[in-house]
Design a protein around this motif. Sequence first.
Motif, PDB file in Angstrom:
ATOM      1  N   PHE A   1      86.418 -13.298  -3.827  1.00 32.42           N
ATOM      2  CA  PHE A   1      87.677 -13.517  -4.534  1.00 32.42           C
ATOM      3  C   PHE A   1      88.321 -14.819  -4.072  1.00 32.42           C
ATOM      4  O   PHE A   1      88.115 -15.265  -2.939  1.00 32.42           O
ATOM      5  N   GLY A   2      89.125 -15.373  -4.953  1.00 35.58           N
ATOM      6  CA  GLY A   2      89.994 -16.489  -4.592  1.00 35.58           C
ATOM      7  C   GLY A   2      91.382 -16.235  -5.122  1.00 35.58           C
ATOM      8  O   GLY A   2      91.544 -15.787  -6.265  1.00 35.58           O
ATOM      9  N   ILE A   3      92.375 -16.471  -4.297  1.00 31.42           N
ATOM     10  CA  ILE A   3      93.776 -16.328  -4.701  1.00 31.42           C
ATOM     11  C   ILE A   3      94.451 -17.681  -4.562  1.00 31.42           C
ATOM     12  O   ILE A   3      94.485 -18.263  -3.471  1.00 31.42           O
ATOM     13  N   ALA A   4      94.973 -18.191  -5.658  1.00 21.81           N
ATOM     14  CA  ALA A   4      95.751 -19.433  -5.665  1.00 21.81           C
ATOM     15  C   ALA A   4      97.166 -19.046  -6.078  1.00 21.81           C
ATOM     16  O   ALA A   4      97.409 -18.721  -7.236  1.00 21.81           O
ATOM     17  N   SER A   5      98.081 -19.042  -5.119  1.00 24.03           N
ATOM     18  CA  SER A   5      99.376 -18.406  -5.315  1.00 24.03           C
ATOM     19  C   SER A   5     100.558 -19.370  -5.303  1.00 24.03           C
ATOM     20  O   SER A   5     100.544 -20.379  -4.599  1.00 24.03           O
ATOM     21  N   PHE A   6     101.577 -19.006  -6.091  1.00 17.51           N
ATOM     22  CA  PHE A   6     102.858 -19.690  -5.948  1.00 17.51           C
ATOM     23  C   PHE A   6     103.393 -19.432  -4.551  1.00 17.51           C
ATOM     24  O   PHE A   6     102.958 -18.510  -3.862  1.00 17.51           O
ATOM     25  N   GLY A   7     104.320 -20.240  -4.124  1.00 18.68           N
ATOM     26  CA  GLY A   7     104.741 -20.142  -2.736  1.00 18.68           C
ATOM     27  C   GLY A   7     106.218 -20.354  -2.551  1.00 18.68           C
ATOM     28  O   GLY A   7     106.985 -20.218  -3.510  1.00 18.68           O
ATOM     29  N   PRO A   8     106.563 -20.712  -1.326  1.00 22.40           N
ATOM     30  CA  PRO A   8     105.693 -21.028  -0.190  1.00 22.40           C
ATOM     31  C   PRO A   8     104.864 -19.815   0.281  1.00 22.40           C
ATOM     32  O   PRO A   8     105.269 -18.676   0.112  1.00 22.40           O
ATOM     33  N   VAL A   9     103.704 -20.141   0.867  1.00 24.56           N
ATOM     34  CA  VAL A   9     102.829 -19.113   1.410  1.00 24.56           C
ATOM     35  C   VAL A   9     102.469 -19.475   2.851  1.00 24.56           C
ATOM     36  O   VAL A   9     102.607 -20.624   3.275  1.00 24.56           O
ATOM     37  N   ASP A  10     102.003 -18.477   3.591  1.00 24.62           N
ATOM     38  CA  ASP A  10     101.571 -18.681   4.971  1.00 24.62           C
ATOM     39  C   ASP A  10     100.059 -18.853   4.982  1.00 24.62           C
ATOM     40  O   ASP A  10      99.318 -17.912   4.671  1.00 24.62           O
ATOM     41  N   LEU A  11      99.599 -20.059   5.353  1.00 29.95           N
ATOM     42  CA  LEU A  11      98.172 -20.381   5.367  1.00 29.95           C
ATOM     43  C   LEU A  11      97.577 -20.406   6.774  1.00 29.95           C
ATOM     44  O   LEU A  11      96.397 -20.722   6.944  1.00 29.95           O
ATOM     45  N   ASP A  12      98.374 -20.059   7.772  1.00 27.40           N
ATOM     46  CA  ASP A  12      97.921 -20.066   9.159  1.00 27.40           C
ATOM     47  C   ASP A  12      97.181 -18.769   9.453  1.00 27.40           C
ATOM     48  O   ASP A  12      97.778 -17.689   9.536  1.00 27.40           O
ATOM     49  N   LYS A  13      95.865 -18.843   9.621  1.00 30.56           N
ATOM     50  CA  LYS A  13      95.056 -17.642   9.805  1.00 30.56           C
ATOM     51  C   LYS A  13      95.374 -16.913  11.106  1.00 30.56           C
ATOM     52  O   LYS A  13      94.994 -15.748  11.266  1.00 30.56           O
ATOM     53  N   LEU A  14      96.042 -17.574  12.031  1.00 29.96           N
ATOM     54  CA  LEU A  14      96.428 -16.924  13.288  1.00 29.96           C
ATOM     55  C   LEU A  14      97.811 -16.278  13.205  1.00 29.96           C
ATOM     56  O   LEU A  14      98.244 -15.610  14.152  1.00 29.96           O
ATOM     57  N   SER A  15      98.477 -16.466  12.096  1.00 31.65           N
ATOM     58  CA  SER A  15      99.821 -15.926  11.934  1.00 31.65           C
ATOM     59  C   SER A  15      99.773 -14.461  11.499  1.00 31.65           C
ATOM     60  O   SER A  15      98.901 -14.065  10.714  1.00 31.65           O
ATOM     61  N   PRO A  16     100.703 -13.623  11.971  1.00 35.83           N
ATOM     62  CA  PRO A  16     100.750 -12.225  11.514  1.00 35.83           C
ATOM     63  C   PRO A  16     101.102 -12.097  10.043  1.00 35.83           C
ATOM     64  O   PRO A  16     100.864 -11.041   9.445  1.00 35.83           O
ATOM     65  N   THR A  17     101.642 -13.169   9.437  1.00 34.51           N
ATOM     66  CA  THR A  17     101.965 -13.112   8.012  1.00 34.51           C
ATOM     67  C   THR A  17     101.029 -14.004   7.189  1.00 34.51           C
ATOM     68  O   THR A  17     101.383 -14.436   6.091  1.00 34.51           O
ATOM     69  N   TYR A  18      99.827 -14.275   7.706  1.00 33.88           N
ATOM     70  CA  TYR A  18      98.833 -15.018   6.926  1.00 33.88           C
ATOM     71  C   TYR A  18      98.572 -14.273   5.616  1.00 33.88           C
ATOM     72  O   TYR A  18      98.363 -13.062   5.602  1.00 33.88           O
ATOM     73  N   GLY A  19      98.600 -15.026   4.522  1.00 32.88           N
ATOM     74  CA  GLY A  19      98.360 -14.421   3.217  1.00 32.88           C
ATOM     75  C   GLY A  19      99.607 -13.923   2.520  1.00 32.88           C
ATOM     76  O   GLY A  19      99.526 -13.350   1.436  1.00 32.88           O
ATOM     77  N   TYR A  20     100.765 -14.165   3.119  1.00 32.59           N
ATOM     78  CA  TYR A  20     102.025 -13.723   2.519  1.00 32.59           C
ATOM     79  C   TYR A  20     102.649 -14.830   1.674  1.00 32.59           C
ATOM     80  O   TYR A  20     102.554 -16.016   2.004  1.00 32.59           O
ATOM     81  N   ILE A  21     103.308 -14.444   0.584  1.00 32.00           N
ATOM     82  CA  ILE A  21     104.318 -15.283  -0.056  1.00 32.00           C
ATOM     83  C   ILE A  21     105.570 -15.130   0.799  1.00 32.00           C
ATOM     84  O   ILE A  21     105.996 -14.015   1.090  1.00 32.00           O
TER      85      ILE A  21
END
Length: 305
Positions: free
Chosen positions: A60-80
Amino acid sequence: MQSKTVYGGIEAGGTGFSLAIAIGEPSNITERISVPTTTPQETKDRVLQWFKERGEIHSFGIASFGPVDLDKLSPTYGYITTTPKPGWQNTNILGWIKEQYPNTPVGFDTDVNGAAISETKHGKHERGAIDSCAYITVGTGIGVGVVINNQPVHGLVHPEGGHTLVKMQKGDEGFQGTCPFHGNCVEGLVSTGAISKRVNLNADQIPTLSDQDPVWKVIAHYLAELCANLIMSLSPKIIVLGGGVLNRECLYPLIRQETLTILNGYIKSPYLTPENIHKYIVQSPYKSSAGLVGSLELARIELSK
């Protein structure tokens, strides 16, 4: 022989979610649908049900409106995160797919970074192959995606070029922009909400405006300021324009000419000339599907890792 790999793509927009299945190549879309962006739960249910009915999906690929969290080490990675869209703040959109497909690769980025990635891959631009791109979308919001050396730009978070501030056009100083965060940023001056305010029409009535309406010269001026700023700061090899507002073909020559006027000959390039600017500030060959193809490209990249 074309691969039978099945990609699932989600272009998450503030007005609607575009969903697609592509087989073999991200541009080979075999099924697609759009669902309205309502509440997060209602939208999630519609998205997951549609993909469930499609059978096996390899990535899958998700291209999302934002702002979004792109930091894979962040607890909110993948969040709008701090979106101005009511009810969507702190929405774990990546978690939607991970919940139903825990063992399936999922690529995640902004909607405009996804589109910018796709623009560096298809090889259809008149100027030839490129490894850098700025992609501008103009609709409910204004987004700017950036790819440099074939890599999307991430850093502190991701580019938010639509919220950069520009010089007010002479005669437009009294306009109060519609951005709830910054007022007269580019988004506050040229988004569908801003156009609606300028012409006193509902957003769904904007397509009824004539190409000769003076509002388009105002919109073109501010988008040209954005293009000039991107040229000065990032020097991309191409600028691609997309989004609902830019389906208005009359805007392209206006933006190109105004960009050259603003630059005033300072940047020397054969593409920044009246003869070749149409090869530099361009419309995507995918037109309104650029972000959706971008989401499928994210799926392909994630599967290849």
